[in-house]
Design an enzyme around this catalytic site. Structure first.
Site, PDB file in Angstrom:
ATOM      1  N   HIS A   9      -1.638  -2.652 -10.781  1.00  0.00           N
ATOM      2  CA  HIS A   9      -1.093  -1.314 -10.967  1.00  0.00           C
ATOM      3  C   HIS A   9       0.256  -1.330 -11.675  1.00  0.00           C
ATOM      4  O   HIS A   9       1.027  -0.386 -11.565  1.00  0.00           O
ATOM      5  CB  HIS A   9      -0.979  -0.596  -9.620  1.00  0.00           C
ATOM      6  CG  HIS A   9      -2.283  -0.467  -8.886  1.00  0.00           C
ATOM      7  ND1 HIS A   9      -2.394   0.046  -7.622  1.00  0.00           N
ATOM      8  CD2 HIS A   9      -3.547  -0.796  -9.255  1.00  0.00           C
ATOM      9  CE1 HIS A   9      -3.669   0.025  -7.243  1.00  0.00           C
ATOM     10  NE2 HIS A   9      -4.382  -0.496  -8.215  1.00  0.00           N
ATOM     11  N   ASP A  27      -3.271  -4.765  -6.647  1.00  0.00           N
ATOM     12  CA  ASP A  27      -2.270  -3.718  -6.393  1.00  0.00           C
ATOM     13  C   ASP A  27      -1.120  -3.879  -7.388  1.00  0.00           C
ATOM     14  O   ASP A  27      -1.320  -4.391  -8.479  1.00  0.00           O
ATOM     15  CB  ASP A  27      -1.813  -3.786  -4.923  1.00  0.00           C
ATOM     16  CG  ASP A  27      -1.357  -2.437  -4.393  1.00  0.00           C
ATOM     17  OD1 ASP A  27      -0.782  -1.666  -5.178  1.00  0.00           O
ATOM     18  OD2 ASP A  27      -1.559  -2.150  -3.208  1.00  0.00           O
TER      19      ASP A  27
END
Ligand SMILES: *[C@@H]1O[C@H](CO)[C@@H](O)[C@H](O)[C@H]1NC(C)=O
Ligand SMILES: *[C@@H]1O[C@H](CO)[C@@H](O)[C@H](O)[C@H]1NC(C)=O
Ligand SMILES: *[C@@H]1O[C@H](CO)[C@@H](O)[C@H](O)[C@H]1NC(C)=O
Length: 273
Positions: free
Chosen positions: A246, A223
């Site tokens: 991300h 993430d």
């Protein structure tokens, strides 16, 4: 005669030297080697109680700093909270591995290792936090379930003038490090690792924090590498390696009307994001 006199002089000088060394005030911290205070490095015994007791002794020590030392070895640990305030500085040196329960339900808290209300805290060492996240990743459905389970690896709340230096955080169940109301905090030489397809394994997450300095840090997760949320100001991020992940996200989805502005800057353009 001269011979005796000079021998005497040498003796006196050495006595003086010994006295000077012995009376020099030492501000070395008292060391709490967890293994000498009841913790077991067999990877099975739950050391939560031993660690909590050690923290209490380190925190209430009068007139000096404390160092909690986790030597090499695997220390299984259920959920723990290390709560201040304590007047002294506590250095938490992790050279071994802290092993989380593989079943997330065995951690009856929202953070596996939580530091709260403690200023002057130093986390360091060459050791690893092993979150054993594999078993809980299939349960992480935050993209579609707002009341999904929340379980951070290590959390800091109401912590000022502190730092983390050098440890590795491996396979968190959800986020790796959460910071809430943390001010003047440095993160240096930290390694954060989870597979690229492990859901919700954010690296570093900040809410209502200020004056945070992140340098020489490697983050590869499933993430955000760094999530900068509501009310966070003055972040200096340099030499951070991010991937897989991300990237750095600033602000949240804006669902919360109370949301404070975020102000962050990224320095020295050496991110590999
Ligand atoms: C921590 O720092 C913040 C911001 O400087 C301050 O408002 C807060 O009172 C401090 N907390 C403690 C416990 O020192
Ligand atoms: C954080 O780093 C800054 C600059 O490198 C330094 O001046 C400051 O003392 C550090 N703070 C802590 C709490 O380690
Ligand atoms: C952050 O830390 C780096 C490395 O220690 C230092 O060069 C930089 O000045 C610090 N930034 C701030 C705002 O203290």
């Amino acid at each position: 005669m001269t011979c005796i006199a000079s021998a005497f002089k040498v003796l006196c000088l050495s006595l003086l030297f010994v006295a000077a060394v012995a009376s020099r005030p030492t501000n070395r911290p008292k060391v709490f080697n967890v293994q000498r205070y009841g913790a077991k490095a067999n990877g099975k015994t739950d050391n939560a109680k031993a660690f909590t007791n050690i923290w209490k002794s380190a925190c209430t020590r009068k007139g000096g700093n404390s160092k909690i030392y986790v030597p090499k070895g695997t220390f299984y640990l259920g959920g723990v909270e290390f709560v201040g305030p304590c007047a002294n500085q506590i250095e938490f040196v992790i050279d071994g591995t802290l092993l989380a329960p593989s079943n997330p339900r065995d951690i009856k808290k929202d953070t596996w290792i939580h530091f709260r209300k403690k200023n002057n805290l130093i986390i360091s060492g060459a050791g690893t936090l092993d979150g054993q996240g594999k078993e809980s990743w299939p349960l992480n459905d935050c993209h579609k379930n707002p009341s999904c389970p929340k379980l951070a690896m290590m959390g800091f709340a109401f912590v000022n003038n502190s730092r983390i230096n050098g440890i590795t955080s491996l396979n968190s169940k959800m986020g790796h490090f959460n910071f809430f109301s943390v001010h003047h905090f440095n993160i240096t030489d930290v390694t954060i690792t989870a597979p690229g397809d492990s859901p919700n394994t954010d690296g570093l997450k900040f809410g209502f924090c200020s004056n945070i300095n992140i340098t020489k840090t490697h983050i590869g997760t499933g993430d955000d590498c760094i999530a900068i949320l509501s009310g966070t100001t003055n972040m200096d991020i340099s030499n951070v390696n991010c991937g897989p992940g991300h990237g750095i996200s600033v602000g949240s989805l804006g669902k919360n009307k109370e949301e404070k502005d975020v102000n962050a800057w990224l320095n020295r353009k050496r991110h590999s994001i």
